[in-house]
Scaffold this motif. Structure first.
Motif, PDB file in Angstrom:
ATOM      1  N   ASN A 191       0.854  -0.784   0.064  1.00 33.59           N
ATOM      2  CA  ASN A 191       0.287   0.163   0.319  1.00 33.59           C
ATOM      3  C   ASN A 191       0.843   1.374   0.043  1.00 33.59           C
ATOM      4  O   ASN A 191       1.546   1.236   0.560  1.00 33.59           O
ATOM      5  N   SER A 192       0.098   2.064  -0.630  1.00 36.84           N
ATOM      6  CA  SER A 192       1.653   3.313  -0.796  1.00 36.84           C
ATOM      7  C   SER A 192       0.770   4.020   0.361  1.00 36.84           C
ATOM      8  O   SER A 192       2.447   5.169   0.718  1.00 36.84           O
ATOM      9  N   ASN A 193      -0.158   4.565   0.608  1.00 34.72           N
ATOM     10  CA  ASN A 193       0.042   5.063   1.981  1.00 34.72           C
ATOM     11  C   ASN A 193       1.106   4.491   3.390  1.00 34.72           C
ATOM     12  O   ASN A 193       1.100   5.370   3.974  1.00 34.72           O
ATOM     13  N   ARG A 194       1.331   3.749   3.387  1.00 35.86           N
ATOM     14  CA  ARG A 194       2.452   3.229   4.335  1.00 35.86           C
ATOM     15  C   ARG A 194       3.859   3.282   3.860  1.00 35.86           C
ATOM     16  O   ARG A 194       4.300   3.780   5.515  1.00 35.86           O
ATOM     17  N   TRP A 195       4.772   2.899   2.896  1.00 34.73           N
ATOM     18  CA  TRP A 195       5.830   3.530   2.610  1.00 34.73           C
ATOM     19  C   TRP A 195       5.882   5.482   1.957  1.00 34.73           C
ATOM     20  O   TRP A 195       6.847   5.569   2.230  1.00 34.73           O
ATOM     21  N   GLU A 196       5.218   5.449   1.444  1.00 32.48           N
ATOM     22  CA  GLU A 196       5.182   7.088   1.291  1.00 32.48           C
ATOM     23  C   GLU A 196       5.571   8.130   2.853  1.00 32.48           C
ATOM     24  O   GLU A 196       6.855   8.621   1.664  1.00 32.48           O
ATOM     25  N   PRO A 197       5.573   8.315   3.384  1.00 30.38           N
ATOM     26  CA  PRO A 197       4.987   8.921   4.649  1.00 30.38           C
ATOM     27  C   PRO A 197       6.931   8.661   4.745  1.00 30.38           C
ATOM     28  O   PRO A 197       7.666   9.669   4.861  1.00 30.38           O
ATOM     29  N   THR A 198       6.916   7.100   5.063  1.00 31.88           N
ATOM     30  CA  THR A 198       8.491   6.814   5.772  1.00 31.88           C
ATOM     31  C   THR A 198       9.410   7.280   4.945  1.00 31.88           C
ATOM     32  O   THR A 198      10.270   7.698   5.059  1.00 31.88           O
ATOM     33  N   TYR A 199       9.182   6.535   3.428  1.00 30.15           N
ATOM     34  CA  TYR A 199       9.876   7.380   2.127  1.00 30.15           C
ATOM     35  C   TYR A 199      10.610   9.149   2.475  1.00 30.15           C
ATOM     36  O   TYR A 199      11.875   9.740   2.375  1.00 30.15           O
ATOM     37  N   ARG A 200       9.179  10.337   2.550  1.00 27.71           N
ATOM     38  CA  ARG A 200       9.564  11.447   2.984  1.00 27.71           C
ATOM     39  C   ARG A 200      10.573  11.634   3.708  1.00 27.71           C
ATOM     40  O   ARG A 200      11.155  12.520   3.720  1.00 27.71           O
ATOM     41  N   ARG A 201      10.514  10.784   4.953  1.00 29.97           N
ATOM     42  CA  ARG A 201      11.366  11.638   6.416  1.00 29.97           C
ATOM     43  C   ARG A 201      12.496  10.625   6.331  1.00 29.97           C
ATOM     44  O   ARG A 201      12.650  11.771   6.571  1.00 29.97           O
ATOM     45  N   ALA A 202      12.703   9.931   5.384  1.00 30.16           N
ATOM     46  CA  ALA A 202      14.254   9.006   5.257  1.00 30.16           C
ATOM     47  C   ALA A 202      14.582  10.151   4.281  1.00 30.16           C
ATOM     48  O   ALA A 202      16.204  10.561   4.884  1.00 30.16           O
ATOM     49  N   SER A 203      14.607  10.920   3.424  1.00 27.14           N
ATOM     50  CA  SER A 203      15.192  11.086   2.219  1.00 27.14           C
ATOM     51  C   SER A 203      15.403  12.735   3.099  1.00 27.14           C
ATOM     52  O   SER A 203      16.283  13.344   2.852  1.00 27.14           O
ATOM     53  N   GLY A 204      14.529  12.934   3.669  1.00 27.62           N
ATOM     54  CA  GLY A 204      14.111  14.598   4.425  1.00 27.62           C
ATOM     55  C   GLY A 204      15.675  14.323   5.153  1.00 27.62           C
ATOM     56  O   GLY A 204      16.511  15.697   5.690  1.00 27.62           O
ATOM     57  N   GLN A 205      15.899  13.355   5.644  1.00 28.74           N
ATOM     58  CA  GLN A 205      17.410  13.110   6.738  1.00 28.74           C
ATOM     59  C   GLN A 205      18.603  12.953   6.569  1.00 28.74           C
ATOM     60  O   GLN A 205      19.510  13.308   6.925  1.00 28.74           O
ATOM     61  N   LEU A 206      18.640  12.794   4.471  1.00 23.26           N
ATOM     62  CA  LEU A 206      19.651  12.400   4.582  1.00 23.26           C
ATOM     63  C   LEU A 206      20.157  13.733   3.558  1.00 23.26           C
ATOM     64  O   LEU A 206      19.985  14.660   3.308  1.00 23.26           O
ATOM     65  N   HIS A 207      21.792  14.133   4.011  1.00 22.69           N
ATOM     66  CA  HIS A 207      22.569  15.072   4.127  1.00 22.69           C
ATOM     67  C   HIS A 207      23.669  14.832   3.061  1.00 22.69           C
ATOM     68  O   HIS A 207      24.270  13.602   3.921  1.00 22.69           O
ATOM     69  N   THR A 208      23.968  15.610   2.443  1.00 22.97           N
ATOM     70  CA  THR A 208      25.676  15.431   1.339  1.00 22.97           C
ATOM     71  C   THR A 208      26.504  16.479   2.010  1.00 22.97           C
ATOM     72  O   THR A 208      26.359  17.460   2.393  1.00 22.97           O
TER      73      THR A 208
END
Length: 153
Positions: A2-19
């Motif tokens: 279900n896209s409702n489960r993983w999409e918010p998790t992905y957005r939070r994780a990608s927002g925390q990545l910094h190079t």
């Protein structure tokens, strides 16, 4: 899934990545250093390139200068027994004259005028000037009539 489960998790994780900035600069410098590979390096490559361009120029010249395109030949056409160029051109001219005679009502008068015989043209022009002509002459024939004919009383 279900896209409702993983999409918010992905957005939070990608927002925390910094190079780090030095890593970004290193990747960009390597990307700028990449150049396309050349397939024709050296004298053999240049020779092949010149040969290919020469053959393509010859092929284009053959296609443009071949007489078949001027006589209306098609690929499936059977060639005549006498393959002289004059025979093909005469057939083409005769065919074009037949087509033109069918479409142009003034064809016979034009051929006489082109041959230098202005009698029919002058007679037609005089009839038109006296307002008894059926159809007015086309502009090219009218110009030749004004040039070569005169109205008789």
């Amino acid at each position: 899934m279900n896209s409702n489960r993983w999409e918010p998790t992905y957005r939070r994780a990608s927002g925390q990545l910094h190079t780090p900035a030095p890593l970004d600069e290193k990747v960009l410098s390597k990307a700028r250093a990449v150049q396309p590979t050349r397939k024709f390096d050296g004298p053999t490559g240049r020779l092949l390139s010149k040969a290919a361009s020469g053959f393509s120029a010859i092929a284009i010249a053959i296609v443009l200068l071949h007489p078949a395109q001027y006589i209306g030949a098609t690929p499936g056409q059977i060639s005549p027994q006498n393959n002289s160029r004059e025979l093909g051109l005469e057939r083409y001219r005769a065919k074009m004259e037949q087509q033109q005679a069918k479409t142009d009502t003034w064809y016979n008068l034009r051929t006489e005028v082109n041959a230098g015989n202005y009698l029919s043209l002058c007679a037609q022009w005089r009839q038109q000037q006296r307002a008894s002509g059926d159809k007015p002459l086309p502009s090219d024939l009218a110009a030749k009539a004004r040039q070569h004919c005169r109205i008789l009383p």
